[in-house]
Write a protein that holds these residues in place. Structure first.
Motif, mmCIF file in Angstrom:
data_model
loop_
_atom_site.group_PDB
_atom_site.id
_atom_site.type_symbol
_atom_site.label_atom_id
_atom_site.label_comp_id
_atom_site.label_asym_id
_atom_site.label_seq_id
_atom_site.Cartn_x
_atom_site.Cartn_y
_atom_site.Cartn_z
ATOM 1 N N GLU A 69 0.825 -1.208 0.000
ATOM 2 C CA GLU A 69 0.000 0.000 0.000
ATOM 3 C C GLU A 69 0.860 1.260 0.000
ATOM 4 O OE1 GLU A 69 -2.959 0.054 3.096
ATOM 5 O OE2 GLU A 69 -3.277 -2.122 3.002
ATOM 6 N N LEU B 76 1.979 6.035 5.912
ATOM 7 C CA LEU B 76 3.336 6.071 6.455
ATOM 8 C C LEU B 76 4.360 5.819 5.344
ATOM 9 C CD1 LEU B 76 4.853 6.220 9.288
ATOM 10 C CD2 LEU B 76 5.182 3.759 8.962
ATOM 11 N N GLU C 242 -6.365 -4.314 9.187
ATOM 12 C CA GLU C 242 -6.275 -5.049 10.450
ATOM 13 C C GLU C 242 -6.970 -6.408 10.462
ATOM 14 O OE1 GLU C 242 -4.356 -3.801 12.794
ATOM 15 O OE2 GLU C 242 -4.364 -1.620 12.533
ATOM 16 N N THR D 100 1.191 -3.794 13.813
ATOM 17 C CA THR D 100 -0.027 -4.098 14.545
ATOM 18 C C THR D 100 0.169 -5.307 15.452
ATOM 19 O OG1 THR D 100 -2.354 -4.749 14.333
ATOM 20 C CG2 THR D 100 -0.887 -5.487 12.597
ATOM 21 N N ASN E 117 7.214 6.218 14.538
ATOM 22 C CA ASN E 117 6.719 6.791 13.279
ATOM 23 C C ASN E 117 6.908 8.296 13.223
ATOM 24 O OD1 ASN E 117 3.784 4.632 12.732
ATOM 25 N ND2 ASN E 117 5.931 4.362 12.262
ATOM 26 N N TYR F 93 -11.438 -1.181 18.054
ATOM 27 C CA TYR F 93 -10.362 -0.838 18.999
ATOM 28 C C TYR F 93 -10.057 0.661 18.995
ATOM 29 C CZ TYR F 93 -6.326 -0.086 15.849
ATOM 30 O OH TYR F 93 -5.450 0.430 14.934
ATOM 31 N N LYS F 94 -10.444 1.365 17.928
ATOM 32 C CA LYS F 94 -10.210 2.809 17.877
ATOM 33 C C LYS F 94 -11.309 3.583 18.623
ATOM 34 C CE LYS F 94 -7.720 2.489 13.441
ATOM 35 N NZ LYS F 94 -6.374 3.051 13.695
ATOM 36 N N GLU G 255 -3.263 0.385 19.646
ATOM 37 C CA GLU G 255 -2.848 1.221 18.507
ATOM 38 C C GLU G 255 -1.329 1.213 18.470
ATOM 39 O OE1 GLU G 255 -3.700 2.315 15.495
ATOM 40 O OE2 GLU G 255 -5.219 3.705 16.236
ATOM 41 N N THR H 192 -0.579 7.972 13.479
ATOM 42 C CA THR H 192 0.168 9.059 12.847
ATOM 43 C C THR H 192 -0.739 10.264 12.673
ATOM 44 O OG1 THR H 192 -0.300 7.979 10.733
ATOM 45 C CG2 THR H 192 1.903 7.702 11.634
#
Ligand code: 26W
Length: 817
Positions: free
Chosen positions: A77, A128, A278, A364, A470, A559-560, A658, A662
């Motif tokens: 990606e 990233l 994920e 992750t 990062n 999870y976010k 997490e 970023t």
């Protein structure tokens, strides 16, 4: 030394204009008298590509003539975002372009808005990779990005009646203007078939693949310029093309249409980006994509290496291959295959080379995100690679057995193949065993890798594990997306911060200057006005620019905890209804983000947010105190609009989940204040900006683990906390879905009856308190401004230039050319 064409002696703006007109006519075939805006955009892009390719050729010559060690950054990606403004800034041609376009009757901003971004990534990992390419170019590293030229990127998200609807993202429909398609430049990629074992004349055991299916990989190159340094890297994206042998053969088979169908099947490989973040799909096509990228790229690397005419054992001295997650980890057995099967090195020689060539970054720790492939599928698609993996594993386990004679269970835990009812290839184990470096992406995450997720491997290879926190590129994430703030900063401390972000520290003396305060807040307010306008245009909602802009944008994942946020929104709503006057700080909540199309709960939470938004926005008792907005199709372009207008940045993942984040860095760099958990890079942001300049809350990751192992009971929180209870009862009772009262029951059930895996209820109360602190802080605008300025001035560490420089020095062993 370079014999590239000389630049014309005319004024840069005039020569740019001439180039644009030339491209309008000769490249795009349009009348130069009155080209439309899209045509002008494309002609300008082509004019910049001309300049980029010249610099790229010169940069390549430099790398070659110095015989520099090269970095290959492999990623399934990349998420580069729109290129126009970026490239203009990097080339130092912004004013010239503005002037040239004005001359032609166009505004640069309007023309830039014509660009449609390539969405060739899902989120953090892809973005990233693009920040890192930007920094590698700025640091003049001899580097290459390698990825896939998906015909369709991440889907376009529409919100219809509160629900996410996916539309195909045909990013290539307007043609390509930034890239070169190298149709004469292709590599064969071979899948399926059978392994033939034979003994050659010298008596050596040989392996080759028979009856393989061949697909061709065609290179498409895009250019990544460094910041005003005349240096340009390329991002080479492979597109699948049917193989040439096949084109000859279909004339003979007589089955013309059948043959065409096969051709289509081949080219499917690069058709679409998997939209899962994920949680891997586990589909054959995905593994094909991975091998397609890897095989074509390794052929490129080997071809360049062969030109040097030096021995194979020099490969690691001249090249490093970086694996962005395990997605391209099949590169390890592929390089082994080439060295052993084709170049006839011994296993020991080949393995020595491999393990010194690869480096792996983990992004992750979510168990469902760790990639595994069914062994059967692997055997069918990549039979020789599976054999090689088995041999790697056999030798590895042999060593482990010797190192840990008293711990027989370790063998099963670290094996590259999981053996149970079914057998799975574990890609992270392959990546760790085959690399000399394994890194996490924040200090906290890297510790978790060593202590839990990869603890056994840490015992076996302690020297491989390291951290690289990062970073983000300040060119895109400040200079480009927030030009007025960038200008204000430059006016005070000069422009060096653009390539040395630590210079932002020099802003600190100004935090006590009233004039600077005022200018700072004026810029921020103007940004908020612009976003308010956008919201009115797109969503038909009027929001107050003076209200607190509270923003939660990122992929949707439990999870976010976008759900935790919306529970708090509802709690505020209830306070407004039950005791008017108790809520004094008007807020605008802004949500955005995509859910994987097959992720039921994430999509359901999007729907809940939209229902809550509708209820609140249409309730006359609420007025201007609370507005909730969901902006559709969150992407790089939209992030660039939202981030500069944000007051409060939501970074509220369950602690320990997490890896870094970023987005958190982008917001803080632009002067937003973070409300967040003790997770990922939030912790380091706190260490840099100071605990008093952000709002951390909630369980620590070891507390999360302890609570879990002691038997977490979410119901207890529900029973003890009446405000929380009211919120959950409203959702479950259909308050936000009167025509379908049971609509959101599942959401509440997941919390109360299915264990609340992400500890939403455990963190609710401390989140509410911290939100109150944030509101109180916002009431004192002078104090808030101070916090905002201190955030920006202390974010220097989070530049991707710093991060990439650490990779270059500690892992890659390369320096700038
Ligand atoms: C194969 C399915 C799949 C696809 C993507 C599994 C996992 C991923 C990525 C690893 C998900 C991702 O983007 N992770 C994010 O990486 C960022 C860059 O390091 C971090 O900042 C984020 O915390 C992390 O979630």
């Amino acid at each position: 030394k370079s014999r590239l064409p000389e630049a014309p002696a005319t004024r840069p703006a005039e020569s740019l204009k001439q180039d644009i007109l030339r491209h309008v006519l000769y490249s795009l075939g349009r009348d130069t008298e009155r080209p439309d805006r899209q045509t002008v955009f494309r002609a300008l892009a082509l004019s910049l590509r001309d300049r980029l390719v010249e610099k790229w050729i010169a940069s390549q010559r430099d790398i070659y003539s110095r015989s520099s060690k090269r970095v290959y950054y492999l990623s399934l990606e990349f998420l580069p975002g729109p290129f126009l403004r970026e490239n203009l800034i990097a080339l130092g041609l912004e004013n010239e372009a503005r002037e040239a376009l004005t001359d032609m009757g166009f505004g640069l901003d309007d023309v830039a808005d014509e660009e449609y971004e390539p969405g060739l990534g899902n989120g953090g990992l892809g973005r990233l990779a693009s920040c890192y390419l930007d920094s590698m170019a700025t640091l003049r590293l001899p580097a290459y990005g390698y990825g896939i030229h998906y015909a369709y990127g991440i889907f376009y998200q529409l919100i219809k009646e509160g629900r996410q609807v996916e539309r195909a993202d045909n990013w290539l429909r307007g043609g390509t203007h930034w890239e070169f398609e190298r149709s004469h430049y292709v590599h064969p990629v071979r899948f399926y078939g059978q392994v033939r074992e034979w003994v050659d004349e010298q008596g050596r055991l040989r392996h080759s693949l028979e009856n393989a299916t061949t697909v061709m990989a065609m290179a498409c190159d895009m250019f990544i310029p460094g910041h005003k340094n005349d240096y340009v890297l390329n991002m080479r994206l492979w597109a699948a093309k049917t193989s040439r042998e096949f084109e000859f053969s279909f004339f003979n088979t007589g089955d013309y249409i059948g043959a065409v169908e096969e051709k289509i099947r081949d080219e499917n490989i690069s058709m679409v980006l998997y939209p899962n973040d994920e949680a891997p799909e586990g589909k054959e096509l995905r593994l094909k994509q991975q091998f397609f990228l890897v095989s074509a790229t390794i052929q490129d690397i080997v071809r360049r290496f062969r030109k040097k005419g030096i021995a194979w054992d020099q490969l690691p001295r001249k090249n490093v291959i970086h694996l962005n997650e395990t997605h391209p980890a099949v590169a390890i057995p592929e390089l082994m295959r080439i060295l052993v099967d084709e170049e006839l090195l011994t296993w020991e020689e080949a393995w020595y080379i491999c393990v010194r060539t690869f480096a792996y970054t983990n992004h992750t720790v979510l168990p469902e995100a760790l990639e595994v492939w069914p062994e059967d599928l692997f055997r069918r698609l990549l039979p020789r690679h599976l054999q090689i993996i088995h041999e790697i594993n056999r030798r590895f386990l042999h060593d482990v057995r010797r190192q840990f004679p008293n711990d027989p269970n370790i063998l099963g835990r670290v094996s590259l193949v999981h053996e149970g009812e079914s057998r799975w290839v574990r890609m992270s184990h392959l990546a760790i065993v085959g690399s000399f470096s394994v890194n996490g992406v924040s200090a906290h995450h890297s510790e978790i890798l060593k202590e839990s997720v990869f603890h056994d491997f840490y015992k076996i290879f302690p020297e491989r594990f390291n951290n690289k926190t990062n970073g983000i590129t300040p060119r895109r994430w400040l200079r480009q997306c927030n030009p007025t703030l960038a200008w204000l900063i430059t006016e005070h401390i000069g422009p060096e911060w653009l390539t040395d972000l630590a210079q932002l520290k020099k802003l600190e003396p100004y935090v006590n200057s009233e004039g600077f305060h005022r200018a700072w807040m004026e810029v921020r307010l103007r940004n908020k006005h612009k976003l308010a306008e956008y919201i009115r245009d797109k969503n038909g909602i009027t929001v107050m620019p003076e209200s607190l802009f509270d923003v939660h944008v990122k992929r949707f994942h439990e999870y976010k905890r976008q759900l935790l946020n919306v529970l708090h929104v509802i709690a505020l709503y209830n306070r407004i209804r039950s005791s008017p006057g108790s809520v004094t700080v008007p807020r605008t909540y802004i949500f955005g983000g995509k859910a994987a199309p097959g992720y039921y709960m994430a999509k359901h939470i999007i729907r809940l947010i939209n229902s809550v938004a509708y209820t609140i926005n249409t309730d006359p008792r609420v007025g201007d105190l609370l507005k909730v907005v969901f902006l559709q199709n969150y992407c790089v372009t939209l992030a660039e609009r939202i981030i500069p207008a944000t007051d409060l940045s939501e970074q509220i993942s369950t602690a320990g989940m997490e890896a870094s984040g970023t987005g958190n860095m982008k917001f803080a760099l632009n002067g937003a204040i973070t409300i967040g958990t003790h997770d990922g890079a939030n912790i380091e942001i706190m260490e840099h900006v100071g605990n008093e300049n952000l709002f951390l809350f909630g369980l620590l990751s070891h507390e999360v683990n302890e609570m879990r192992s002691q038997g977490y009971n979410p119901r207890l929180f529900y029973e003890r906390d009446s405000e929380l209870r009211e919120v959950l009862d409203m959702i479950a009772g259909g308050f936000f879905s009167p025509s379908e009262p049971h609509l959101f029951r599942d959401v509440v059930e997941s919390l109360l009856n299915h264990g609340d895996r992400y500890m939403v209820l455990a963190d609710f109360r401390s989140y509410v308190y911290r939100q109150q602190d944030a509101a109180n802080a916002f009431m004192d605008q002078a104090a808030w401004a101070r916090m905002s300025m201190l955030n920006t001035s202390r974010m220097g560490f989070f530049s991707s230039d710093r991060a990439v420089d650490e990779y270059a020095k500690d892992i890659w062993g390369v320096s700038g050319v």
